[in-house]
Design a protein around this motif. Structure first.
Motif, PDB file in Angstrom:
ATOM      1  N   ILE A  91       0.865  -1.185   0.000  1.00 30.65           N
ATOM      2  CA  ILE A  91       0.000   0.000   0.000  1.00 30.65           C
ATOM      3  C   ILE A  91       0.896   1.228   0.000  1.00 30.65           C
ATOM      4  CG2 ILE A  91      -1.682   1.313   1.336  1.00 30.65           C
ATOM      5  CD1 ILE A  91      -2.737  -1.387   2.368  1.00 30.65           C
ATOM      6  N   ARG A  92       0.734   2.079  -1.026  1.00 34.43           N
ATOM      7  CA  ARG A  92       1.602   3.247  -1.168  1.00 34.43           C
ATOM      8  C   ARG A  92       0.856   4.568  -1.053  1.00 34.43           C
ATOM      9  NH1 ARG A  92       5.583   1.352  -6.047  1.00 34.43           N
ATOM     10  NH2 ARG A  92       6.087  -0.657  -5.140  1.00 34.43           N
ATOM     11  N   SER A  93      -0.455   4.536  -1.094  1.00 35.28           N
ATOM     12  CA  SER A  93      -1.235   5.780  -1.097  1.00 35.28           C
ATOM     13  C   SER A  93      -1.321   6.436   0.265  1.00 35.28           C
ATOM     14  CB  SER A  93      -2.652   5.503  -1.591  1.00 35.28           C
ATOM     15  OG  SER A  93      -2.620   5.003  -2.896  1.00 35.28           O
ATOM     16  N   ILE A  94      -1.131   5.660   1.310  1.00 29.25           N
ATOM     17  CA  ILE A  94      -1.334   6.163   2.663  1.00 29.25           C
ATOM     18  C   ILE A  94      -0.355   5.447   3.594  1.00 29.25           C
ATOM     19  CG2 ILE A  94      -3.132   4.479   3.163  1.00 29.25           C
ATOM     20  CD1 ILE A  94      -4.619   6.585   4.719  1.00 29.25           C
ATOM     21  N   SER A  95       0.027   6.122   4.660  1.00 31.42           N
ATOM     22  CA  SER A  95       0.904   5.492   5.658  1.00 31.42           C
ATOM     23  C   SER A  95       0.270   5.636   7.028  1.00 31.42           C
ATOM     24  CB  SER A  95       2.290   6.146   5.630  1.00 31.42           C
ATOM     25  OG  SER A  95       2.207   7.467   6.103  1.00 31.42           O
ATOM     26  N   GLY A  96       0.900   5.054   8.017  1.00 28.31           N
ATOM     27  CA  GLY A  96       0.376   5.112   9.377  1.00 28.31           C
ATOM     28  C   GLY A  96       0.274   6.531   9.908  1.00 28.31           C
ATOM     29  N   GLN A  97       1.147   7.425   9.451  1.00 28.17           N
ATOM     30  CA  GLN A  97       1.127   8.807   9.918  1.00 28.17           C
ATOM     31  C   GLN A  97      -0.104   9.557   9.407  1.00 28.17           C
ATOM     32  OE1 GLN A  97       3.906   7.298   8.647  1.00 28.17           O
ATOM     33  NE2 GLN A  97       4.826   7.042  10.672  1.00 28.17           N
ATOM     34  N   ASP A  98      -0.742   9.044   8.351  1.00 29.36           N
ATOM     35  CA  ASP A  98      -1.941   9.684   7.807  1.00 29.36           C
ATOM     36  C   ASP A  98      -3.221   9.273   8.538  1.00 29.36           C
ATOM     37  OD1 ASP A  98      -0.407  10.915   5.800  1.00 29.36           O
ATOM     38  OD2 ASP A  98      -0.492   9.094   4.582  1.00 29.36           O
ATOM     39  N   LEU A  99      -3.122   8.328   9.458  1.00 34.19           N
ATOM     40  CA  LEU A  99      -4.295   7.842  10.186  1.00 34.19           C
ATOM     41  C   LEU A  99      -4.641   8.776  11.340  1.00 34.19           C
ATOM     42  CD1 LEU A  99      -3.467   4.031  10.473  1.00 34.19           C
ATOM     43  CD2 LEU A  99      -4.853   5.174   8.738  1.00 34.19           C
ATOM     44  N   ASP A 100      -5.931   8.984  11.541  1.00 36.27           N
ATOM     45  CA  ASP A 100      -6.422   9.708  12.713  1.00 36.27           C
ATOM     46  C   ASP A 100      -6.932   8.668  13.697  1.00 36.27           C
ATOM     47  OD1 ASP A 100      -5.951  12.225  11.527  1.00 36.27           O
ATOM     48  OD2 ASP A 100      -7.860  12.100  10.453  1.00 36.27           O
ATOM     49  N   VAL A 101      -6.238   8.538  14.822  1.00 36.25           N
ATOM     50  CA  VAL A 101      -6.582   7.532  15.829  1.00 36.25           C
ATOM     51  C   VAL A 101      -7.216   8.234  17.013  1.00 36.25           C
ATOM     52  CG1 VAL A 101      -5.688   5.706  17.312  1.00 36.25           C
ATOM     53  CG2 VAL A 101      -4.632   6.127  15.079  1.00 36.25           C
ATOM     54  N   VAL A 102      -8.439   7.801  17.359  1.00 31.02           N
ATOM     55  CA  VAL A 102      -9.171   8.395  18.481  1.00 31.02           C
ATOM     56  C   VAL A 102      -9.605   7.267  19.407  1.00 31.02           C
ATOM     57  CG1 VAL A 102     -11.192   9.737  19.148  1.00 31.02           C
ATOM     58  CG2 VAL A 102      -9.999  10.280  17.018  1.00 31.02           C
ATOM     59  N   LYS A 103      -9.252   7.424  20.680  1.00 22.64           N
ATOM     60  CA  LYS A 103      -9.685   6.439  21.684  1.00 22.64           C
ATOM     61  C   LYS A 103     -11.082   6.823  22.149  1.00 22.64           C
ATOM     62  CE  LYS A 103      -5.673   4.282  22.805  1.00 22.64           C
ATOM     63  NZ  LYS A 103      -5.413   2.931  23.139  1.00 22.64           N
ATOM     64  N   ASP A 104     -12.012   5.866  22.087  1.00 20.46           N
ATOM     65  CA  ASP A 104     -13.369   6.111  22.583  1.00 20.46           C
ATOM     66  C   ASP A 104     -13.756   4.984  23.526  1.00 20.46           C
ATOM     67  OD1 ASP A 104     -13.474   4.271  20.549  1.00 20.46           O
ATOM     68  OD2 ASP A 104     -15.186   5.170  19.517  1.00 20.46           O
ATOM     69  N   GLY A 105     -13.652   5.277  24.797  1.00 21.16           N
ATOM     70  CA  GLY A 105     -13.943   4.253  25.806  1.00 21.16           C
ATOM     71  C   GLY A 105     -12.876   3.179  25.775  1.00 21.16           C
ATOM     72  N   GLU A 106     -13.311   1.941  25.592  1.00 23.62           N
ATOM     73  CA  GLU A 106     -12.353   0.831  25.513  1.00 23.62           C
ATOM     74  C   GLU A 106     -11.859   0.602  24.094  1.00 23.62           C
ATOM     75  OE1 GLU A 106     -13.603  -2.795  27.238  1.00 23.62           O
ATOM     76  OE2 GLU A 106     -14.442  -1.844  29.010  1.00 23.62           O
ATOM     77  N   GLY A 107     -12.581   1.099  23.109  1.00 22.86           N
ATOM     78  CA  GLY A 107     -12.236   0.845  21.721  1.00 22.86           C
ATOM     79  C   GLY A 107     -11.427   1.963  21.087  1.00 22.86           C
ATOM     80  N   VAL A 108     -11.153   1.774  19.828  1.00 24.36           N
ATOM     81  CA  VAL A 108     -10.369   2.729  19.054  1.00 24.36           C
ATOM     82  C   VAL A 108     -11.123   3.011  17.759  1.00 24.36           C
ATOM     83  CG1 VAL A 108      -8.212   3.068  17.811  1.00 24.36           C
ATOM     84  CG2 VAL A 108      -8.190   1.887  19.970  1.00 24.36           C
ATOM     85  N   SER A 109     -11.149   4.269  17.376  1.00 20.17           N
ATOM     86  CA  SER A 109     -11.729   4.663  16.097  1.00 20.17           C
ATOM     87  C   SER A 109     -10.601   5.190  15.208  1.00 20.17           C
ATOM     88  CB  SER A 109     -12.790   5.738  16.305  1.00 20.17           C
ATOM     89  OG  SER A 109     -13.278   6.186  15.070  1.00 20.17           O
ATOM     90  N   ILE A 110     -10.465   4.588  14.034  1.00 16.96           N
ATOM     91  CA  ILE A 110      -9.400   4.967  13.111  1.00 16.96           C
ATOM     92  C   ILE A 110     -10.040   5.476  11.828  1.00 16.96           C
ATOM     93  CG2 ILE A 110      -7.349   4.189  11.865  1.00 16.96           C
ATOM     94  CD1 ILE A 110      -7.205   1.848  13.863  1.00 16.96           C
ATOM     95  N   SER A 111      -9.545   6.603  11.342  1.00 19.06           N
ATOM     96  CA  SER A 111     -10.066   7.143  10.082  1.00 19.06           C
ATOM     97  C   SER A 111      -8.926   7.798   9.309  1.00 19.06           C
ATOM     98  CB  SER A 111     -11.183   8.148  10.335  1.00 19.06           C
ATOM     99  OG  SER A 111     -10.693   9.249  11.072  1.00 19.06           O
ATOM    100  N   ALA A 112      -9.151   7.960   8.019  1.00 19.30           N
ATOM    101  CA  ALA A 112      -8.161   8.610   7.159  1.00 19.30           C
ATOM    102  C   ALA A 112      -8.859   9.135   5.914  1.00 19.30           C
ATOM    103  CB  ALA A 112      -7.066   7.635   6.776  1.00 19.30           C
ATOM    104  N   THR A 113      -8.339  10.218   5.391  1.00 20.17           N
ATOM    105  CA  THR A 113      -8.815  10.791   4.139  1.00 20.17           C
ATOM    106  C   THR A 113      -7.592  11.010   3.258  1.00 20.17           C
ATOM    107  OG1 THR A 113     -10.608  11.913   5.302  1.00 20.17           O
ATOM    108  CG2 THR A 113     -10.079  12.695   3.104  1.00 20.17           C
ATOM    109  N   TYR A 114      -7.680  10.539   2.019  1.00 17.47           N
ATOM    110  CA  TYR A 114      -6.541  10.684   1.120  1.00 17.47           C
ATOM    111  C   TYR A 114      -7.020  10.763  -0.325  1.00 17.47           C
ATOM    112  CZ  TYR A 114      -7.044   5.661   0.180  1.00 17.47           C
ATOM    113  OH  TYR A 114      -7.519   4.431  -0.184  1.00 17.47           O
ATOM    114  N   SER A 115      -6.128  11.222  -1.190  1.00 20.40           N
ATOM    115  CA  SER A 115      -6.419  11.357  -2.615  1.00 20.40           C
ATOM    116  C   SER A 115      -5.408  10.549  -3.416  1.00 20.40           C
ATOM    117  CB  SER A 115      -6.338  12.808  -3.065  1.00 20.40           C
ATOM    118  OG  SER A 115      -7.317  13.572  -2.425  1.00 20.40           O
ATOM    119  N   VAL A 116      -5.874  10.008  -4.523  1.00 18.86           N
ATOM    120  CA  VAL A 116      -5.008   9.266  -5.434  1.00 18.86           C
ATOM    121  C   VAL A 116      -5.119   9.917  -6.804  1.00 18.86           C
ATOM    122  CG1 VAL A 116      -4.554   7.042  -6.520  1.00 18.86           C
ATOM    123  CG2 VAL A 116      -5.347   7.122  -4.162  1.00 18.86           C
TER     124      VAL A 116
END
Length: 135
Positions: A91-116
């Motif tokens: 995968i070359r379009s996105i890396s771990g640094q492009d992820l938005d990681v949010v802790k919500d309670g016990e779980g984790v919400s991960i999101s990302a927005t990117y263009s190709v």
């Protein structure tokens, strides 16, 4: 009498009645249709790989967010886990640094927005915007 026959004969020539009319596509029409189909196929074949990569990114993000080892992990560890998976799947379009990681309670919400940006032909490019979320 001959006037009536000539008038009737002239009428059939003008309206085309009595003649076998050919129907169908001309050779030039066939070439035009083939060119349109080939152009659409070329564009489609160039746009398929980014969507396959998007599906792979989405799958990895969901697996990481739902994994038992990410519940206590820091955002940096989650980004590193994504980078390891991205390296395996090329995968070359996105890396771990492009992820938005949010802790919500016990779980984790991960999101990302990117263009190709996909080159279509010559100096014509297609820009595709993707938005991925673990929810």
């Amino acid at each position: 009498f001959w006037r009536a026959v000539a008038h009737r004969h002239a009428n059939t020539l003008i309206t085309g009645a009595g003649m076998n009319r050919q129907r169908g596509v001309t050779f030039i029409g066939m070439i035009f249709i083939a060119a349109v189909i080939i152009f659409a196929a070329i564009i489609g074949l160039r746009l398929i790989p980014p969507y396959i990569e998007y599906a792979s990114i989405k799958s990895h993000i969901r697996e990481i967010a739902r994994g038992p080892d990410t519940r206590g992990a820091s955002p940096l560890e989650i980004q590193q886990a994504f980078n390891r998976r991205a390296q395996v799947d090329d995968i070359r379009s996105i890396s771990g640094q492009d992820l938005d990681v949010v802790k919500d309670g016990e779980g984790v919400s991960i999101s990302a927005t990117y263009s190709v940006r996909v080159p279509v032909m010559g100096n014509v490019n297609a820009c595709i915007d993707f938005s991925v979320s673990s929810d």
